[in-house]
Design an enzyme around this catalytic site. Sequence first.
Site, PDB file in Angstrom:
ATOM      1  N   GLY A  78      -2.045   5.258  -8.019  1.00  0.00           N
ATOM      2  CA  GLY A  78      -1.672   6.662  -7.929  1.00  0.00           C
ATOM      3  C   GLY A  78      -0.227   6.936  -8.292  1.00  0.00           C
ATOM      4  O   GLY A  78       0.587   6.020  -8.453  1.00  0.00           O
ATOM      5  N   GLN A 128     -11.930   6.412 -10.238  1.00  0.00           N
ATOM      6  CA  GLN A 128     -11.961   6.081  -8.813  1.00  0.00           C
ATOM      7  C   GLN A 128     -12.168   7.357  -8.001  1.00  0.00           C
ATOM      8  O   GLN A 128     -11.394   8.317  -8.133  1.00  0.00           O
ATOM      9  CB  GLN A 128     -10.661   5.428  -8.371  1.00  0.00           C
ATOM     10  CG  GLN A 128     -10.630   5.143  -6.863  1.00  0.00           C
ATOM     11  CD  GLN A 128      -9.265   4.717  -6.375  1.00  0.00           C
ATOM     12  OE1 GLN A 128      -9.048   3.562  -6.071  1.00  0.00           O
ATOM     13  NE2 GLN A 128      -8.329   5.650  -6.315  1.00  0.00           N
ATOM     14  N   SER A 174      -5.834  -7.612  -6.433  1.00  0.00           N
ATOM     15  CA  SER A 174      -4.809  -7.908  -5.421  1.00  0.00           C
ATOM     16  C   SER A 174      -4.155  -9.258  -5.689  1.00  0.00           C
ATOM     17  O   SER A 174      -4.739 -10.313  -5.436  1.00  0.00           O
ATOM     18  CB  SER A 174      -5.353  -7.882  -3.984  1.00  0.00           C
ATOM     19  OG  SER A 174      -5.828  -6.593  -3.646  1.00  0.00           O
ATOM     20  N   GLY A 175      -2.940  -9.202  -6.226  1.00  0.00           N
ATOM     21  CA  GLY A 175      -2.140 -10.401  -6.417  1.00  0.00           C
ATOM     22  C   GLY A 175      -2.171 -10.990  -7.808  1.00  0.00           C
ATOM     23  O   GLY A 175      -1.486 -11.982  -8.064  1.00  0.00           O
ATOM     24  N   VAL A 176      -2.946 -10.426  -8.741  1.00  0.00           N
ATOM     25  CA  VAL A 176      -3.023 -10.978 -10.096  1.00  0.00           C
ATOM     26  C   VAL A 176      -1.737 -10.638 -10.847  1.00  0.00           C
ATOM     27  O   VAL A 176      -1.364  -9.467 -10.958  1.00  0.00           O
ATOM     28  CB  VAL A 176      -4.233 -10.408 -10.860  1.00  0.00           C
ATOM     29  CG1 VAL A 176      -4.238 -10.921 -12.303  1.00  0.00           C
ATOM     30  CG2 VAL A 176      -5.527 -10.792 -10.158  1.00  0.00           C
ATOM     31  N   ARG A 197      -1.344  -3.183   0.739  1.00  0.00           N
ATOM     32  CA  ARG A 197      -0.707  -1.935   1.144  1.00  0.00           C
ATOM     33  C   ARG A 197      -1.345  -1.308   2.373  1.00  0.00           C
ATOM     34  O   ARG A 197      -0.819  -0.330   2.912  1.00  0.00           O
ATOM     35  CB  ARG A 197      -0.767  -0.925  -0.017  1.00  0.00           C
ATOM     36  CG  ARG A 197       0.106  -1.322  -1.188  1.00  0.00           C
ATOM     37  CD  ARG A 197      -0.099  -0.402  -2.378  1.00  0.00           C
ATOM     38  NE  ARG A 197       0.310   0.969  -2.132  1.00  0.00           N
ATOM     39  CZ  ARG A 197       1.569   1.413  -2.161  1.00  0.00           C
ATOM     40  NH1 ARG A 197       2.558   0.562  -2.407  1.00  0.00           N
ATOM     41  NH2 ARG A 197       1.846   2.682  -1.947  1.00  0.00           N
ATOM     42  N   HIS A 257      -6.295  -3.834  -1.367  1.00  0.00           N
ATOM     43  CA  HIS A 257      -5.401  -2.749  -1.778  1.00  0.00           C
ATOM     44  C   HIS A 257      -3.994  -3.270  -2.038  1.00  0.00           C
ATOM     45  O   HIS A 257      -3.000  -2.593  -1.777  1.00  0.00           O
ATOM     46  CB  HIS A 257      -5.366  -1.648  -0.705  1.00  0.00           C
ATOM     47  CG  HIS A 257      -5.256  -0.264  -1.273  1.00  0.00           C
ATOM     48  ND1 HIS A 257      -6.348   0.465  -1.677  1.00  0.00           N
ATOM     49  CD2 HIS A 257      -4.186   0.545  -1.514  1.00  0.00           C
ATOM     50  CE1 HIS A 257      -5.956   1.644  -2.123  1.00  0.00           C
ATOM     51  NE2 HIS A 257      -4.647   1.713  -2.034  1.00  0.00           N
ATOM     52  N   ARG A 301       0.305  -3.181  -9.870  1.00  0.00           N
ATOM     53  CA  ARG A 301       1.759  -3.104  -9.989  1.00  0.00           C
ATOM     54  C   ARG A 301       2.262  -3.562 -11.362  1.00  0.00           C
ATOM     55  O   ARG A 301       3.202  -2.943 -11.900  1.00  0.00           O
ATOM     56  CB  ARG A 301       2.417  -3.920  -8.877  1.00  0.00           C
ATOM     57  CG  ARG A 301       2.254  -3.302  -7.474  1.00  0.00           C
ATOM     58  CD  ARG A 301       2.982  -4.137  -6.438  1.00  0.00           C
ATOM     59  NE  ARG A 301       2.881  -3.621  -5.087  1.00  0.00           N
ATOM     60  CZ  ARG A 301       1.962  -4.006  -4.200  1.00  0.00           C
ATOM     61  NH1 ARG A 301       1.035  -4.913  -4.548  1.00  0.00           N
ATOM     62  NH2 ARG A 301       1.953  -3.509  -2.977  1.00  0.00           N
ATOM     63  N   ARG A 329       3.561   1.587   6.275  1.00  0.00           N
ATOM     64  CA  ARG A 329       4.393   1.101   5.181  1.00  0.00           C
ATOM     65  C   ARG A 329       5.871   1.395   5.464  1.00  0.00           C
ATOM     66  O   ARG A 329       6.375   2.478   5.169  1.00  0.00           O
ATOM     67  CB  ARG A 329       3.961   1.746   3.863  1.00  0.00           C
ATOM     68  CG  ARG A 329       2.493   1.462   3.529  1.00  0.00           C
ATOM     69  CD  ARG A 329       2.015   2.255   2.331  1.00  0.00           C
ATOM     70  NE  ARG A 329       0.566   2.144   2.199  1.00  0.00           N
ATOM     71  CZ  ARG A 329      -0.155   2.915   1.395  1.00  0.00           C
ATOM     72  NH1 ARG A 329       0.432   3.837   0.646  1.00  0.00           N
ATOM     73  NH2 ARG A 329      -1.474   2.765   1.332  1.00  0.00           N
TER      74      ARG A 329
END
Length: 365
Positions: free
Chosen positions: A64, A113, A287-289, A258, A255, A310, A150
Amino acid sequence: MLDGPAFDYIAGAAGRELTAAANTAAFERWGLVYRVLRDDSLTDPSLTLLGTPMSLPVLLAPAGVADLAHPEGERAAARAAAETGVTMVLSAGTSSSMEEVADAAPQGHRWFQLAWSGDEKLARSLLARAQAAGYEAVMLMGDCYRAGWRPREMDSGFSPFRRGHGIGNYVSDPRFCELAGLDAPGLGFREDPVRLEAVVSTWDRVLTKPALRPRDLAVLRSWTDLPIAVKGVCRPEEAKQLVDAGADAIVVSNHGGRQLDSGVAALDCLAPVVAAVDGKAPVLFDSGVRTGTDVLVALALGASAVMIGRPWLYGLAIGGQAGVEHVLRCLGAEFTDALTLAGHRRCDTLTRDDLVPLGTPGTGI
């Protein structure tokens, strides 16, 4: 480039960020076994997933408020994905509307999504718009029915949605405008404090349905004939229930760390979920790639494809469309090299035999 609060929003994770750290560290526990004397002339990393052709087993994850990274946000990312043959999964929380993103790269492949709204008419409107705009599958957001704790975001005092970022799909929707008391699509609402408050408070109230169960997939199925993937699955028994309830694909994800801190690395959940699904539906991973070899590890553990979040946002921040393209081309080149060196020509022939767990006494090749 990203300023401090925007960077903290994108890079940050829940709590002490232990889950986010675990996600990336999990890949370091697996070693790849390469093979020699092979023919690399026919290596082909492409595949088709839920009817969508892809140049790589990599999708842009729904992320987002991409306009925090670059003014063109998701539109630039969509063009980059189309140029590289990668499928983009458009977040519900976009800066641009889904139609604007589709128009930016009409030749590209896109999934949408869905954050299942608490207002049924709005949920159905978003789905109908996605299908009309050429999105080829729906990814139900199952892992963000409540925002995670967060600290980075709270420390900076910066909440992008409260400032009107990431609401492009909503202010362009007739039903949402009706709910918010707007007599026209809410363009320019950020400059009007009264309209901004109406938009943000309505969005906050109707974003997600208070309760969802696997059996609700039958309702979703009655609203659309697009394939349905469910994102955020980490438990094998839940994956099985969702497939039995009609999910066309499962996405193993936490996620990106997060949501829930002190969580298990998403990669550690992958193989058990794949076993529970037992070939009845493809399993995607998120997640984490971060690298092409990460992609290879995930596929060897049973994933059909992975998503990156990210990394493409950082590429977008640095270079806009060209930055996202660079991320995807580097990831694709590294993955294709690794696939070949592991002795494979196609993604679907990777297996657990291509991996060795590291740090286990007595492990050998």
